[in-house]
Scaffold this motif. Structure first.
Motif, short mmCIF file in Angstrom:
data_model
loop_
_atom_site.label_atom_id
_atom_site.label_comp_id
_atom_site.label_asym_id
_atom_site.label_seq_id
_atom_site.Cartn_x
_atom_site.Cartn_y
_atom_site.Cartn_z
N GLN A 1 0.63 -1.12 -0.07
CA GLN A 1 0.09 -0.01 -0.07
C GLN A 1 0.93 1.28 -0.20
O GLN A 1 1.93 1.31 0.31
CB GLN A 1 -0.90 -0.03 1.37
N VAL A 2 0.36 2.24 -0.52
CA VAL A 2 0.80 3.52 -0.35
C VAL A 2 -0.19 4.79 0.34
O VAL A 2 -1.18 4.68 0.01
CB VAL A 2 1.05 4.18 -1.72
N GLN A 3 0.41 5.17 1.27
CA GLN A 3 -0.39 6.43 2.10
C GLN A 3 0.27 7.70 1.68
O GLN A 3 1.47 8.08 1.64
CB GLN A 3 -0.16 6.07 3.54
N LEU A 4 -0.64 8.56 1.52
CA LEU A 4 -0.35 9.91 0.95
C LEU A 4 -1.08 11.09 1.87
O LEU A 4 -2.25 10.75 2.10
CB LEU A 4 -0.87 10.13 -0.47
N VAL A 5 -0.42 11.99 2.35
CA VAL A 5 -0.85 12.78 3.24
C VAL A 5 -0.57 14.34 2.88
O VAL A 5 0.50 14.59 2.65
CB VAL A 5 -0.40 12.86 4.56
N GLU A 6 -1.37 15.26 2.59
CA GLU A 6 -1.31 16.42 1.78
C GLU A 6 -1.24 17.52 3.05
O GLU A 6 -1.78 17.38 4.11
CB GLU A 6 -2.38 16.86 0.80
N SER A 7 -0.49 18.57 2.73
CA SER A 7 -0.53 19.69 3.75
C SER A 7 -0.14 21.01 2.91
O SER A 7 0.33 20.82 1.67
CB SER A 7 0.61 19.48 4.85
N GLY A 8 -0.44 22.04 3.46
CA GLY A 8 0.05 23.34 3.16
C GLY A 8 -1.27 24.17 2.66
O GLY A 8 -0.92 25.50 2.28
N ALA B 1 -7.90 8.05 -13.61
CA ALA B 1 -7.92 6.53 -13.58
C ALA B 1 -6.75 5.96 -13.74
O ALA B 1 -6.50 4.69 -13.42
CB ALA B 1 -8.81 6.17 -14.72
N SER B 2 -5.63 6.85 -14.11
CA SER B 2 -4.20 6.17 -13.94
C SER B 2 -3.58 6.21 -12.83
O SER B 2 -2.55 5.57 -12.72
CB SER B 2 -3.33 7.03 -15.11
N TYR B 3 -4.19 6.74 -11.87
CA TYR B 3 -3.38 6.76 -10.30
C TYR B 3 -4.09 5.69 -9.44
O TYR B 3 -5.38 5.45 -9.55
CB TYR B 3 -3.70 8.14 -9.90
N ASP B 4 -3.26 5.24 -8.86
CA ASP B 4 -3.60 4.06 -8.03
C ASP B 4 -3.74 4.41 -6.48
O ASP B 4 -4.68 3.77 -5.71
CB ASP B 4 -2.39 2.89 -7.75
N TYR B 5 -3.51 5.51 -5.98
CA TYR B 5 -3.42 5.93 -4.61
C TYR B 5 -3.58 7.53 -4.58
O TYR B 5 -3.21 8.28 -5.28
CB TYR B 5 -2.15 5.76 -4.01
#
Length: 124
Positions: free
Chosen positions: A1-8, A109-113
């Protein structure tokens, strides 16, 4: 898995600048293409920018070319979006996304996470 966290994200005046960050974990960051999308209330999710795994190739929506810059720091597992000369119509929830791709895909649709999004509000 990949976890992504945005900020700013936050409130900025028209003509101002914001830098968004996206921290990734769970998979080798250098093997992922990274992208930024945005979605305003009642509108479809829109491609903003993408960068390949090495950082050598980037792609931008026509509406942001010359004003936005995407970059990545693989040592920190982080991708950035520098946004300059912001316009009120660019108020949206901005999402970070990761793809198992060697290129710079422009379609959601090309992005998985996906991250949870960070709100950017541009006041007039």
């Amino acid at each position: 898995q990949v976890q992504l966290v945005e900020s700013g994200g936050g409130l900025v005046q028209a003509g101002g600048s914001v830098r968004l960050s996206c921290a990734a974990s769970g998979r080798t960051f250098r093997n992922l293409a990274m992208g930024w999308f945005r979605q305003a209330p009642g509108k479809e999710r829109e491609f903003v920018a993408a960068i390949n795994w090495s950082g050598g190739n980037t792609d931008y929506a026509d509406s942001v070319k010359g004003r936005f810059t995407i970059s990545r720091d693989n040592a920190r597992n982080t991708v950035y979006l520098q946004m300059n000369s912001l316009k009120p119509e660019e108020t949206a929830l901005y999402y970070c996304a990761a793809a198992l791709s060697s290129r710079t895909p422009q379609t959601a649709a090309s992005y998985d996470y996906w991250g949870q999004g960070t709100q950017v509000t541009v006041s007039s």
